[in-house]
Design a protein around this motif. Sequence first.
Motif, PDB file in Angstrom:
ATOM      1  N   PHE A  33     -19.518   1.001  22.047  1.00 59.45           N
ATOM      2  CA  PHE A  33     -19.738   1.190  20.617  1.00 59.45           C
ATOM      3  C   PHE A  33     -18.712   2.182  20.072  1.00 59.45           C
ATOM      4  O   PHE A  33     -18.365   3.158  20.744  1.00 59.45           O
ATOM      5  CB  PHE A  33     -21.160   1.696  20.354  1.00 59.45           C
ATOM      6  N   HIS A  34     -18.256   1.918  18.856  1.00 62.69           N
ATOM      7  CA  HIS A  34     -17.179   2.729  18.275  1.00 62.69           C
ATOM      8  C   HIS A  34     -17.555   3.162  16.862  1.00 62.69           C
ATOM      9  O   HIS A  34     -17.998   2.345  16.046  1.00 62.69           O
ATOM     10  CB  HIS A  34     -15.887   1.910  18.249  1.00 62.69           C
ATOM     11  N   TRP A  35     -17.394   4.462  16.598  1.00 62.04           N
ATOM     12  CA  TRP A  35     -17.564   5.021  15.254  1.00 62.04           C
ATOM     13  C   TRP A  35     -16.209   5.512  14.762  1.00 62.04           C
ATOM     14  O   TRP A  35     -15.435   6.105  15.532  1.00 62.04           O
ATOM     15  CB  TRP A  35     -18.512   6.228  15.276  1.00 62.04           C
ATOM     16  N   ILE A  36     -15.906   5.261  13.491  1.00 64.51           N
ATOM     17  CA  ILE A  36     -14.681   5.809  12.915  1.00 64.51           C
ATOM     18  C   ILE A  36     -15.036   6.919  11.934  1.00 64.51           C
ATOM     19  O   ILE A  36     -16.133   6.947  11.369  1.00 64.51           O
ATOM     20  CB  ILE A  36     -13.832   4.742  12.193  1.00 64.51           C
ATOM     21  N   ARG A  37     -14.108   7.825  11.757  1.00 62.62           N
ATOM     22  CA  ARG A  37     -14.291   8.943  10.840  1.00 62.62           C
ATOM     23  C   ARG A  37     -14.039   8.485   9.404  1.00 62.62           C
ATOM     24  O   ARG A  37     -13.128   7.693   9.140  1.00 62.62           O
ATOM     25  CB  ARG A  37     -13.324  10.069  11.197  1.00 62.62           C
ATOM     26  N   LEU A  38     -14.860   8.968   8.491  1.00 62.75           N
ATOM     27  CA  LEU A  38     -14.683   8.713   7.063  1.00 62.75           C
ATOM     28  C   LEU A  38     -14.347  10.023   6.368  1.00 62.75           C
ATOM     29  O   LEU A  38     -14.957  11.054   6.648  1.00 62.75           O
ATOM     30  CB  LEU A  38     -15.958   8.125   6.447  1.00 62.75           C
ATOM     31  N   VAL A  39     -13.383   9.986   5.480  1.00 64.78           N
ATOM     32  CA  VAL A  39     -13.026  11.151   4.672  1.00 64.78           C
ATOM     33  C   VAL A  39     -13.052  10.704   3.216  1.00 64.78           C
ATOM     34  O   VAL A  39     -12.327   9.781   2.836  1.00 64.78           O
ATOM     35  CB  VAL A  39     -11.636  11.691   5.042  1.00 64.78           C
ATOM     36  N   ASN A  40     -13.896  11.338   2.430  1.00 67.67           N
ATOM     37  CA  ASN A  40     -14.079  10.922   1.035  1.00 67.67           C
ATOM     38  C   ASN A  40     -14.469   9.449   0.954  1.00 67.67           C
ATOM     39  O   ASN A  40     -14.110   8.739   0.011  1.00 67.67           O
ATOM     40  CB  ASN A  40     -12.795  11.160   0.222  1.00 67.67           C
ATOM     41  N   GLY A  41     -15.202   8.990   1.980  1.00 65.12           N
ATOM     42  CA  GLY A  41     -15.623   7.597   2.008  1.00 65.12           C
ATOM     43  C   GLY A  41     -14.546   6.620   2.441  1.00 65.12           C
ATOM     44  O   GLY A  41     -14.780   5.413   2.478  1.00 65.12           O
ATOM     45  N   ILE A  42     -13.368   7.150   2.794  1.00 66.06           N
ATOM     46  CA  ILE A  42     -12.236   6.303   3.179  1.00 66.06           C
ATOM     47  C   ILE A  42     -12.042   6.395   4.691  1.00 66.06           C
ATOM     48  O   ILE A  42     -12.055   7.493   5.251  1.00 66.06           O
ATOM     49  CB  ILE A  42     -10.952   6.742   2.447  1.00 66.06           C
ATOM     50  N   PRO A  43     -11.862   5.272   5.380  1.00 67.12           N
ATOM     51  CA  PRO A  43     -11.715   5.308   6.841  1.00 67.12           C
ATOM     52  C   PRO A  43     -10.485   6.100   7.281  1.00 67.12           C
ATOM     53  O   PRO A  43      -9.427   6.038   6.654  1.00 67.12           O
ATOM     54  CB  PRO A  43     -11.569   3.830   7.220  1.00 67.12           C
ATOM     55  N   PHE A  44     -10.665   6.835   8.365  1.00 70.67           N
ATOM     56  CA  PHE A  44      -9.572   7.522   9.051  1.00 70.67           C
ATOM     57  C   PHE A  44      -9.614   7.042  10.507  1.00 70.67           C
ATOM     58  O   PHE A  44     -10.172   7.711  11.382  1.00 70.67           O
ATOM     59  CB  PHE A  44      -9.745   9.035   8.947  1.00 70.67           C
ATOM     60  N   PRO A  45      -9.049   5.859  10.796  1.00 72.72           N
ATOM     61  CA  PRO A  45      -9.186   5.245  12.119  1.00 72.72           C
ATOM     62  C   PRO A  45      -8.644   6.092  13.254  1.00 72.72           C
ATOM     63  O   PRO A  45      -9.016   5.890  14.412  1.00 72.72           O
ATOM     64  CB  PRO A  45      -8.386   3.936  11.978  1.00 72.72           C
ATOM     65  N   GLY A  46      -7.777   7.055  12.956  1.00 73.95           N
ATOM     66  CA  GLY A  46      -7.222   7.898  14.002  1.00 73.95           C
ATOM     67  C   GLY A  46      -8.231   8.830  14.631  1.00 73.95           C
ATOM     68  O   GLY A  46      -7.987   9.378  15.703  1.00 73.95           O
TER      69      GLY A  46
END
Length: 728
Positions: free
Chosen positions: A164-177
């Motif tokens: 399972f993979h979670w991605i980071r969100l910043v201001n609701g925008i994905p930050f896949p890194g």
Amino acid sequence: MNSLVVFMFLIQFAVYPANVFGTENETKVVGSTPAKITITTDQAVQLVKDNFTIPTKYTRLSTGYNDYNNRATYSLNWNSVDQPSGSFNAQVDATTGEIINISQWEGPFQSAFRLPVLSEGEAEKISTALVTKLVSKHQTEIQLVKDEQQGFVLDNAQPFTYNFHWIRLVNGIPFPGNGLNVGVSGDDGSIRNYNLNWTEDLVFPEAKNVILPEKALQVFMGAPMLELQYYIPQMMDPQSQAPQRALLVYQLSNKYCGGAIDALSGKPVTLDAQEGAYQTMVAASTVSTGIPTEAMSPEITTPGHNTSEATQISRDEAVEIVKKMVNIPSDLVLRGSNLNPDWQNPNEQVWNLDWNNQPSDMGEFSFINARVNAETGDFVGFGMSSPANSGDKSNPLSRASAQKLAEGFLQRVQPDRFKLAKLDTENFSGGETSENIQNFHYVRLVNGLPVSRNGMDLTVDAVTKHVINFNLNWSDLNFSSPLNVLSLNQATEQFLHIRPLVLNYSQIFHQNGQQEVRLVYQPNTDSNMYISGMLDAQTGEPVDWYGKSLSQWAIPHHYTDIQGNFAEKEISIMGLAGAFGEYGDTFHPNEKLTVGSLLRAMLIAGGDGRDRDLSDEDILKIAKDRNWLQEDLKLGSYINRASLSKFMIRLINMEASAQIKGIYNVPFVDAKTIKSDSLGYIALAWGLGILSIEGDYVQPDKTVTRAEAAYALVHTYAVELPKNYYIK
């Protein structure tokens, strides 16, 4: 980069165990440390124990400390002293106490696939609970990605793991890194792996005055982001006698960061050669050029080479060739030589020659290693040590002067090929280097187009004013004319249909160690491991690094028509393995099974993912070569229970046992209807739990359904075999 430079580079990042005897004393930190270390080794050990179950058999603990990029971490490793072997490994941030990653491995290799007890939904609940517990402060900043491409093979020594993979969100925008990965064992729900990648203190541009997607699309089309080039695929099997080929492809240009467009300025994100900015993950292996198209011939081959000659040059002849190209100091002695296939072009033989000074000599160790093509006599590479105390360090060569020196060297050792190459100005360095070391890459051109992974690489020591490394990679291949290819606009439209532009934050690393985050539009990756950065220039099909169409991959399936079926779990497993995918995400569980469908499923379940695209003739040949198919059956024929039993028993190499006469008996009312040449197979298949039979009748001639086949194949792999057996 010569071998000494590589060695010194690796030394910088080595992590040494501070304690290898199992006690939990605090690690001593030597040298400079980050500003704050707030937890001890013992506390780090306890944090891991509080959140994960460490198998009791792993009694030997070793610990280590690492300080890199101003981040201090403890490495904790539990190992088994006795057999069976295994390990549990963890890394903990010494400042924040965050558990960065854990992983575990167990041995010996299992002889059977373990049927998962947990469903995917149950495993997801376990992983979500762990993430909530460990990173609660980031709970509102992460999003679970439903990765529809999770897959596995049944012929696997380790337990099946749901990932399972979670991605980071910043201001609701994905930050896949940034994000988290969690692997949950299907056996018992234990955590097999956990990884947290979260960079603090980054500055994220505000998402104000962002250009519209339509504008980003216009910029992408106009840059242009794709370029036409020749691509030489990676060889799947270096021992294969199949000839290599050069494909015409459209690929994302190295000039831009993975096709990124700055969402605030509306300009492409370029790699600035002066600043040396580069991104760690971009599409593979080519460069952007502005070369005028030369006269195009229908087919062009490498000039001046005849690789069909059987005669190879001797070692002494290779030595003389090197001496004409490189000055060998008198104190260096030829101490080693070998003739082996070239790692870059396995079908060619290369002499590898090594000179160095006497090990007992006082003073500096010096060496020169060189390579000569044994068939053509080409000087294809060398590396040498660079004296530490020579040259005027106060007056090193400028990059322009170093380039002039490099080109003078190429004009001397490879004059003809130098005319067919162009300096790659977009990606001249692979990372942070000393200003006294200058790297240059000259990309090969054919018909005015760059050739991936072909060209010449050089390293110039700007202090000693010498070329200290040279490598030639120039494949002897046929190159087709680029006249009959898709237009750039057609290719771009097709590429964006597969990977539409999305808005996200992208991290860029600079050679000076600084990091920068940009708000960009770039082609979607969708957390898909099968995503492609290349299109076949003639068909528009996405292709992988092996030059294979992605349609040849056995893509995992989540079947929608199997709920309530007796073999629902087994069918789901086959779906994750990519097998039985003839109907996409529907399985057709009650449909009659054909020979061809079963054989393809057997290949895919064992890990031969690309075999889904094999022709019928190829399928038959492989099945006969592996002794799966010994009868005269057509691929479109239906399979009965007796035939299914034979296929499964042959898959696990138990046919010799099945053919023993007079020892088998089965408790079925219709046992007498079983033919003598099938009795042993059916008895073994039933006794090992491979066949799903309800009631008192075996019905050997009954046609098998696709659901029954999925059940049989999964349970065949679940048979625990003696150690001297193997599935091929």
